[in-house]
Design a protein around this motif. Structure first.
Motif, short mmCIF file in Angstrom:
data_model
loop_
_atom_site.label_atom_id
_atom_site.label_comp_id
_atom_site.label_asym_id
_atom_site.label_seq_id
_atom_site.Cartn_x
_atom_site.Cartn_y
_atom_site.Cartn_z
N UNK A 232 -5.53 7.79 3.50
CA UNK A 232 -4.83 8.18 2.27
C UNK A 232 -5.20 9.62 1.95
N UNK A 233 -4.20 10.47 1.73
CA UNK A 233 -4.45 11.90 1.50
C UNK A 233 -3.68 12.34 0.26
N UNK A 234 -4.39 13.00 -0.67
CA UNK A 234 -3.78 13.59 -1.87
C UNK A 234 -4.01 15.09 -1.80
N UNK A 235 -2.93 15.85 -1.65
CA UNK A 235 -3.05 17.31 -1.53
C UNK A 235 -3.47 17.93 -2.85
N UNK B 161 0.83 -1.21 0.00
CA UNK B 161 0.00 0.00 0.00
C UNK B 161 0.86 1.26 0.00
N UNK B 162 1.96 1.25 0.75
CA UNK B 162 2.84 2.42 0.80
C UNK B 162 3.46 2.69 -0.57
N UNK B 163 3.87 1.63 -1.27
CA UNK B 163 4.46 1.80 -2.61
C UNK B 163 3.43 2.40 -3.58
N UNK B 164 2.19 1.91 -3.51
CA UNK B 164 1.16 2.43 -4.41
C UNK B 164 0.87 3.90 -4.09
N UNK B 165 0.85 4.28 -2.82
CA UNK B 165 0.61 5.68 -2.44
C UNK B 165 1.74 6.58 -2.95
N UNK B 166 2.98 6.12 -2.82
CA UNK B 166 4.11 6.92 -3.33
C UNK B 166 4.04 7.05 -4.85
N UNK C 112 0.87 10.41 -2.99
CA UNK C 112 -0.10 10.57 -1.90
C UNK C 112 0.58 10.24 -0.58
N UNK C 113 -0.05 10.65 0.51
CA UNK C 113 0.43 10.37 1.86
C UNK C 113 -0.43 9.27 2.48
#
Length: 654
Positions: free
Chosen positions: A644-647, A619-624, A628-629
């Protein structure tokens, strides 16, 4: 008579003194010089007056300094040792400095004596008297002792009064000189005012006679010309620029009278030129629109070739691309060429024949075969063509190939047509390069998808198979040593491991088959939550708020969907939860949360559960990947929440 001699006769060189610019510049320069002279005299007198005023102040201050010196000497005589000795010596030094300052002057302040011999001689005598008589006498008072000091003081006082009177005389001389200079300053200012008024009147008259009146005559002539009165003529009464302008106006009127009758012919010529330009624009627009359509290489080149053949009326043509690094030219599309010629030139070395030479030179070239000495031996000439033209295909500075136009007769290209063909070649080059880039992009997408599958298999299935391998080894070891009880205990673990691996494979295949329907992320997430609820029996809900400021790309939406699926998979395996909530808040920023009421874990500590750690890592790899955070909040016995946060900035960049 030719045009150049006629123009020279109509517009002879203007003598320098008759030129309008010379006369105006001469008048302005003369007025400027007079004004500068008057201003300079005024500034010089003002500077002299300021310097003399400062000299009056400094010279007048000598009286006060003399009196102060006398006072300090008297006090020092009557009260010795009270410190008046040093004050008196400082006063002597101050008088020395004042005399030197006035004598030398100071242009920065300004300060200086008037340049009058009487004043300067008087001041020089005053300074000499100070140095010769008064100053030595004051110093003797300070150096004397006893009764001698009193006698010397009386002598100093007797010398001081006449010396101060002499200072007053010099001050009055400077003031009298200032009065004279003030009179001349006022006179120069009045002269400057008179010069300004007179110069303005003279310049107005000069501008009216030299510019305004001729312009008014020209304006009247232009107004008559605007009313279609082509018989109007201007009187040429000068030999300056306006005279030549009047001559030019008369010639223009003559020419308009002649041209007005042939206006229809001019309109037809311009209309034909506009039609040619419109045809060129239509060809460019049609070609650009066609080349932007989604298609393969050969149909695109054939459609391009069909359009330019029709526009230029060519009898045949071809599109050939250069094979990078192999020095080969490949025939991609052709029309109107004989079959034997096509088969012979389908792939030719770079530099071979006329087309290969053009590809090698990378320059547009037109061959008139009837004028070439050895043209009869070329395949094009044997096929009956009289003109072969080759134009380059470029994508920016990258050379991709050539396209040719073949004509049965001799055909010459205008510069405008060559520029059009060069532009068309660049349009085709850009379209070909876009096809190549699209192919590379598809290859990269396939490669990335394969990497994703490989990572998923490695991170989820590989660990389960490794566990089963260890269990099988333990079972084999137990059976070999006859430990039936221990073997019987290993079999349920093997069965559970196989079941778990089977469920992982099913879930992984379902995730890889996930696709978005009509770019609707919320629908895909709702479907994934519903499938999780049906498969596990766990109460799971989904809610969404907001419409979103900017849409995500399909790749980003898929990554978000995979993150939710991985989180739900971890909940199924480890959480022991009976309620799950997935919530989306889509505003300027995008926020996603997956919460459960399961057993939780200590998120600050290193987990011993490798499977769970692998899922969080995925999940962390997909967010990066989508910038996303990803945050994880969990405590033992208090459930887990994944956020999950996308600025907004990252969303705008995407």
């Amino acid at each position: 008579m030719s045009a150049a001699p006629a123009a020279a006769a109509a517009y002879p060189p203007i003598p320098g003194h008759l030129r309008l610019s010379s006369r105006i510049a001469g008048a302005l320069v003369g007025f400027l010089l007079l004004a500068l002279a008057a201003i300079g005299a005024t500034l010089w007198l003002s500077w002299q007056l300021e310097g003399a005023g400062a000299a009056i102040n400094e010279t007048g201050s000598l009286r006060k300094q003399e009196y102060r010196l006398a006072m300090l000497l008297g006090r020092d005589v009557h009260t010795p040792g009270a410190g008046f000795d040093s004050a008196a010596r400082a006063q002597v030094a101050s008088i020395d400095a004042t005399l030197a300052l006035v004598a030398q002057g100071d242009p920065q302040r300004p300060l200086g004596l008037p340049p009058t011999a009487t004043i300067r001689d008087s001041f020089a005598a005053l300074a000499e008297q100070w140095l010769r008589d008064v100053r030595p006498l004051a110093l003797r008072v300070l150096d004397a002792r006893g009764e001698q000091r009193v006698l010397t003081l009386r002598r100093f006082l007797s010398e001081a009064d006449p010396y101060v009177d002499r200072i007053d005389t010099i001050v009055r001389l400077i003031e009298s000189d200032n009065e004279v200079r003030t009179f001349w300053l006022r006179s120069s200012q009045l002269a400057l005012m008179a010069l300004g008024v007179g110069g303005t009147v003279a310049l107005v008259y000069l501008m009216f006679s030299l510019i305004v009146r001729p312009v008014e005559r020209l304006h009247a002539g232009m107004r008559s010309m605007a009313d279609a009165d082509f018989g109007v003529r201007l009187e040429v009464d000068s030999k300056d620029e306006f005279g030549q302008l009047a001559t030019g106006f008369n010639q223009m009127a003559d020419r308009l009278e002649r041209v007005y009758g042939s206006l229809e012919e001019k309109v037809r010529e311009k209309t034909a030129a506009l039609e040619d330009q419109n045809r060129e624009l239509a060809l460019l627009y049609d070609s650009a629109a066609f080349l932007q359509a989604r298609q393969t290489l050969e149909p695109m080149c054939e459609g391009f070739l069909e359009r330019i053949l029709q526009y230029f009326g060519a009898d045949g043509g071809s599109v050939r691309l250069v094979e990078a690094g192999n020095e080969k030219v490949h025939l991609v599309a052709q029309q109107g060429l004989p079959e034997e010629m096509v088969e012979a030139e389908r792939c030719m070395p770079l530099g071979d024949c006329l087309c290969g030479e053009a590809a090698l030179e990378q320059q547009p070239v037109v061959h008139w075969l009837h004028a070439m000495p050895d043209a009869a031996r070329t395949p094009c000439a044997r096929s009956g063509f009289g003109t072969v033209s080759a134009f380059q295909i470029f994508d920016q500075d990258q050379h991709l190939g050539v396209f040719t136009l073949h004509f049965r007769s001799e055909r010459r290209f205008r510069d405008q047509e060559q520029a059009l063909l060069d532009t068309l070649g660049r349009l085709l080059g850009t379209a070909i390069e876009n096809l190549r880039l699209a192919a590379r992009e598809r290859e990269m997408a396939i490669s990335e998808e394969r990497n994703m599958v490989a990572r998923g298999l490695h991170d989820s299935i590989a660990q389960g198979l490794n566990f089963l391998n260890l269990q099988v080894q333990m079972l084999d070891d137990s059976l070999r040593h006859g430990q039936q009880q221990e073997a019987a205990e290993i079999v349920p673990a093997l069965r559970a491991g196989v079941k778990e691996s089977y469920e992982d494979v099913r879930e992984l295949l379902q995730n890889f088959r996930s696709r978005l329907e009509e770019d609707d992320l919320n629908s895909a997430l709702r479907k994934a939550v519903r499938k999780f609820r049906d498969q596990t029996g766990i109460d799971a809900g989904f809610s969404a708020e907001g419409a979103g400021s900017l849409p995500f790309s399909r790749e980003e939406q898929l990554q978000i969907l995979f993150i939710v699926q991985e989180a739900l998979s971890n909940i199924r395996k480890h959480a022991q939860a009976d309620h799950v909530s997935v919530r989306v808040v889509d505003g300027q920023d995008f926020s996603l949360s997956i919460s459960d009421n399961g057993v939780g874990f200590d998120s600050s500590a290193e987990s011993d559960d490798g499977d769970r750690r692998v899922g969080l890592h995925i999940m962390q790899e997909r967010a990066e990947h989508i910038k996303a955070e990803l945050g994880i909040e969990s405590r033992l016995g208090a459930g887990t929440t994944i956020r999950l946060h996308v600025a907004r900035e990252q969303r705008r960049a995407a």
